[in-house]
Design a protein around this motif. Structure first.
Motif, PDB file in Angstrom:
ATOM      1  N   VAL A  25      10.106   9.307 -19.434  1.00  0.00           N
ATOM      2  CA  VAL A  25       9.208   9.173 -18.294  1.00  0.00           C
ATOM      3  C   VAL A  25       9.302   7.730 -17.822  1.00  0.00           C
ATOM      4  O   VAL A  25       9.194   6.797 -18.624  1.00  0.00           O
ATOM      5  N   TYR A  26       9.509   7.565 -16.530  1.00  0.00           N
ATOM      6  CA  TYR A  26       9.567   6.259 -15.894  1.00  0.00           C
ATOM      7  C   TYR A  26       8.429   6.196 -14.886  1.00  0.00           C
ATOM      8  O   TYR A  26       8.008   7.226 -14.345  1.00  0.00           O
ATOM      9  N   VAL A  27       7.936   5.001 -14.638  1.00  0.00           N
ATOM     10  CA  VAL A  27       6.861   4.813 -13.670  1.00  0.00           C
ATOM     11  C   VAL A  27       7.370   3.896 -12.572  1.00  0.00           C
ATOM     12  O   VAL A  27       7.950   2.836 -12.845  1.00  0.00           O
ATOM     13  N   ALA A  28       7.151   4.316 -11.322  1.00  0.00           N
ATOM     14  CA  ALA A  28       7.523   3.490 -10.172  1.00  0.00           C
ATOM     15  C   ALA A  28       6.516   2.354 -10.057  1.00  0.00           C
ATOM     16  O   ALA A  28       5.308   2.562 -10.213  1.00  0.00           O
ATOM     17  N   VAL A  29       7.033   1.145  -9.825  1.00  0.00           N
ATOM     18  CA  VAL A  29       6.153  -0.027  -9.722  1.00  0.00           C
ATOM     19  C   VAL A  29       6.491  -0.841  -8.471  1.00  0.00           C
ATOM     20  O   VAL A  29       7.635  -0.864  -8.028  1.00  0.00           O
ATOM     21  N   ASP A  30       5.466  -1.520  -7.963  1.00  0.00           N
ATOM     22  CA  ASP A  30       5.665  -2.404  -6.815  1.00  0.00           C
ATOM     23  C   ASP A  30       6.085  -3.791  -7.296  1.00  0.00           C
ATOM     24  O   ASP A  30       6.309  -3.994  -8.496  1.00  0.00           O
ATOM     25  N   GLU A  31       6.167  -4.739  -6.368  1.00  0.00           N
ATOM     26  CA  GLU A  31       6.629  -6.090  -6.694  1.00  0.00           C
ATOM     27  C   GLU A  31       5.751  -6.788  -7.728  1.00  0.00           C
ATOM     28  O   GLU A  31       6.188  -7.697  -8.426  1.00  0.00           O
ATOM     29  N   ASP A  32       4.477  -6.378  -7.817  1.00  0.00           N
ATOM     30  CA  ASP A  32       3.551  -6.977  -8.775  1.00  0.00           C
ATOM     31  C   ASP A  32       3.540  -6.235 -10.118  1.00  0.00           C
ATOM     32  O   ASP A  32       2.774  -6.596 -11.016  1.00  0.00           O
ATOM     33  N   GLY A  33       4.342  -5.187 -10.221  1.00  0.00           N
ATOM     34  CA  GLY A  33       4.384  -4.407 -11.452  1.00  0.00           C
ATOM     35  C   GLY A  33       3.304  -3.346 -11.542  1.00  0.00           C
ATOM     36  O   GLY A  33       3.113  -2.738 -12.597  1.00  0.00           O
ATOM     37  N   ASP A  34       2.604  -3.106 -10.433  1.00  0.00           N
ATOM     38  CA  ASP A  34       1.556  -2.085 -10.422  1.00  0.00           C
ATOM     39  C   ASP A  34       2.156  -0.724 -10.090  1.00  0.00           C
ATOM     40  O   ASP A  34       3.039  -0.618  -9.227  1.00  0.00           O
ATOM     41  N   PRO A  35       1.683   0.343 -10.768  1.00  0.00           N
ATOM     42  CA  PRO A  35       2.196   1.690 -10.489  1.00  0.00           C
ATOM     43  C   PRO A  35       1.986   2.074  -9.030  1.00  0.00           C
ATOM     44  O   PRO A  35       1.000   1.688  -8.405  1.00  0.00           O
ATOM     45  N   MET A  36       2.957   2.820  -8.510  1.00  0.00           N
ATOM     46  CA  MET A  36       2.845   3.299  -7.135  1.00  0.00           C
ATOM     47  C   MET A  36       3.269   4.763  -7.052  1.00  0.00           C
ATOM     48  O   MET A  36       3.999   5.255  -7.906  1.00  0.00           O
ATOM     49  N   GLU A  37       2.792   5.448  -6.047  1.00  0.00           N
ATOM     50  CA  GLU A  37       3.053   6.875  -5.909  1.00  0.00           C
ATOM     51  C   GLU A  37       4.531   7.153  -5.666  1.00  0.00           C
ATOM     52  O   GLU A  37       5.233   6.350  -5.053  1.00  0.00           O
ATOM     53  N   VAL A  60      10.089   1.548 -14.352  1.00  0.00           N
ATOM     54  CA  VAL A  60      10.103   1.047 -15.720  1.00  0.00           C
ATOM     55  C   VAL A  60       9.929   2.205 -16.685  1.00  0.00           C
ATOM     56  O   VAL A  60       9.314   3.218 -16.355  1.00  0.00           O
ATOM     57  N   THR A  61      10.472   2.044 -17.878  1.00  0.00           N
ATOM     58  CA  THR A  61      10.360   3.086 -18.895  1.00  0.00           C
ATOM     59  C   THR A  61       8.934   3.116 -19.420  1.00  0.00           C
ATOM     60  O   THR A  61       8.411   2.100 -19.870  1.00  0.00           O
ATOM     61  N   ALA A  62       8.321   4.293 -19.374  1.00  0.00           N
ATOM     62  CA  ALA A  62       6.979   4.470 -19.916  1.00  0.00           C
ATOM     63  C   ALA A  62       7.041   5.171 -21.267  1.00  0.00           C
ATOM     64  O   ALA A  62       6.251   4.891 -22.159  1.00  0.00           O
ATOM     65  N   ARG A  63       7.989   6.084 -21.413  1.00  0.00           N
ATOM     66  CA  ARG A  63       8.069   6.848 -22.660  1.00  0.00           C
ATOM     67  C   ARG A  63       9.455   7.462 -22.804  1.00  0.00           C
ATOM     68  O   ARG A  63      10.044   7.928 -21.846  1.00  0.00           O
ATOM     69  N   ASP A  84      18.805   5.079 -21.589  1.00  0.00           N
ATOM     70  CA  ASP A  84      17.657   4.507 -20.886  1.00  0.00           C
ATOM     71  C   ASP A  84      18.074   3.862 -19.568  1.00  0.00           C
ATOM     72  O   ASP A  84      17.386   4.012 -18.548  1.00  0.00           O
ATOM     73  N   GLU A  85      19.196   3.157 -19.561  1.00  0.00           N
ATOM     74  CA  GLU A  85      19.665   2.531 -18.324  1.00  0.00           C
ATOM     75  C   GLU A  85      19.976   3.573 -17.253  1.00  0.00           C
ATOM     76  O   GLU A  85      19.561   3.429 -16.094  1.00  0.00           O
ATOM     77  N   LEU A  86      20.686   4.617 -17.628  1.00  0.00           N
ATOM     78  CA  LEU A  86      21.040   5.633 -16.641  1.00  0.00           C
ATOM     79  C   LEU A  86      19.812   6.423 -16.203  1.00  0.00           C
ATOM     80  O   LEU A  86      19.672   6.759 -15.027  1.00  0.00           O
ATOM     81  N   GLY A  87      18.901   6.687 -17.151  1.00  0.00           N
ATOM     82  CA  GLY A  87      17.650   7.355 -16.788  1.00  0.00           C
ATOM     83  C   GLY A  87      16.850   6.549 -15.789  1.00  0.00           C
ATOM     84  O   GLY A  87      16.294   7.088 -14.824  1.00  0.00           O
ATOM     85  N   GLY A  88      16.797   5.235 -15.992  1.00  0.00           N
ATOM     86  CA  GLY A  88      16.100   4.364 -15.059  1.00  0.00           C
ATOM     87  C   GLY A  88      16.738   4.382 -13.677  1.00  0.00           C
ATOM     88  O   GLY A  88      16.043   4.370 -12.656  1.00  0.00           O
ATOM     89  N   MET A  89      18.062   4.436 -13.645  1.00  0.00           N
ATOM     90  CA  MET A  89      18.757   4.492 -12.350  1.00  0.00           C
ATOM     91  C   MET A  89      18.460   5.799 -11.627  1.00  0.00           C
ATOM     92  O   MET A  89      18.256   5.808 -10.402  1.00  0.00           O
TER      93      MET A  89
END
Length: 145
Positions: free
Chosen positions: A110-122, A52-55, A36-41
């Motif tokens: 599956v990881y989701v990109a998030v902004d400083e507020d933790g909201d998903p971003m493109e 962040v990890t979504a699934r 999970d750590e390497l996948g996130g990187m």
């Protein structure tokens, strides 16, 4: 647009007794953490943002990694959505003296990109500009089904 091979990462951990269960093999939870750590990187390298990890899909443990062996984890982005990044994860046990490897564990995350507020971003679109990248992407898409 980021290219697949730019997201390819691998890391190694020497399996110590504190990583092991009573059988002298690595706890599955340690292998999952490393994957999970390497996948996130890999996802962050692709997105250029925090992810962040979504699934984590089905995880298949094929064989153990013994104390004294090296746990080798590979990760790379193989597909994307609007805000999501799909990462192929593979682990192997490796003889630290010879480099001989045997696959041990695999999964897709599956990881989701998030902004400083933790909201998903493109996230950008993935490009594949090499034969090796095409091989990796095809293998991931075939295995995902």
């Amino acid at each position: 647009m980021p290219e697949l091979l730019e997201t390819y990462l691998e890391n190694r951990w020497m399996v110590q007794p504190n990583h092991a269960n009573h059988l002298g093999t690595t706890h599955g939870g340690n292998v999952l953490k490393w994957m999970d750590e390497l996948g996130g990187m890999a996802a962050m390298r692709f997105a250029g943002e925090s992810c962040v990890t979504a699934r984590m899909d089905q995880v298949n443990f094929k064989r153990p990694i013994n104390v004294g062996e090296t746990a080798l984890v590979e990760a790379y982005v193989y597909d994307t959505g609007t805000t999501s990044v799909k990462v192929r994860l593979k682990a192997a046990r490796e003889n630290p003296r010879t480099g001989e490897r045997e696959p041990t564990t695999e999964s897709y995350s599956v990881y989701v990109a998030v902004d400083e507020d933790g909201d998903p971003m493109e996230v950008p679109s993935l490009t594949v500009d090499s034969e090796r990248g095409e091989e990796l992407r095809s293998a991931a898409l075939d295995g995902e089904r």
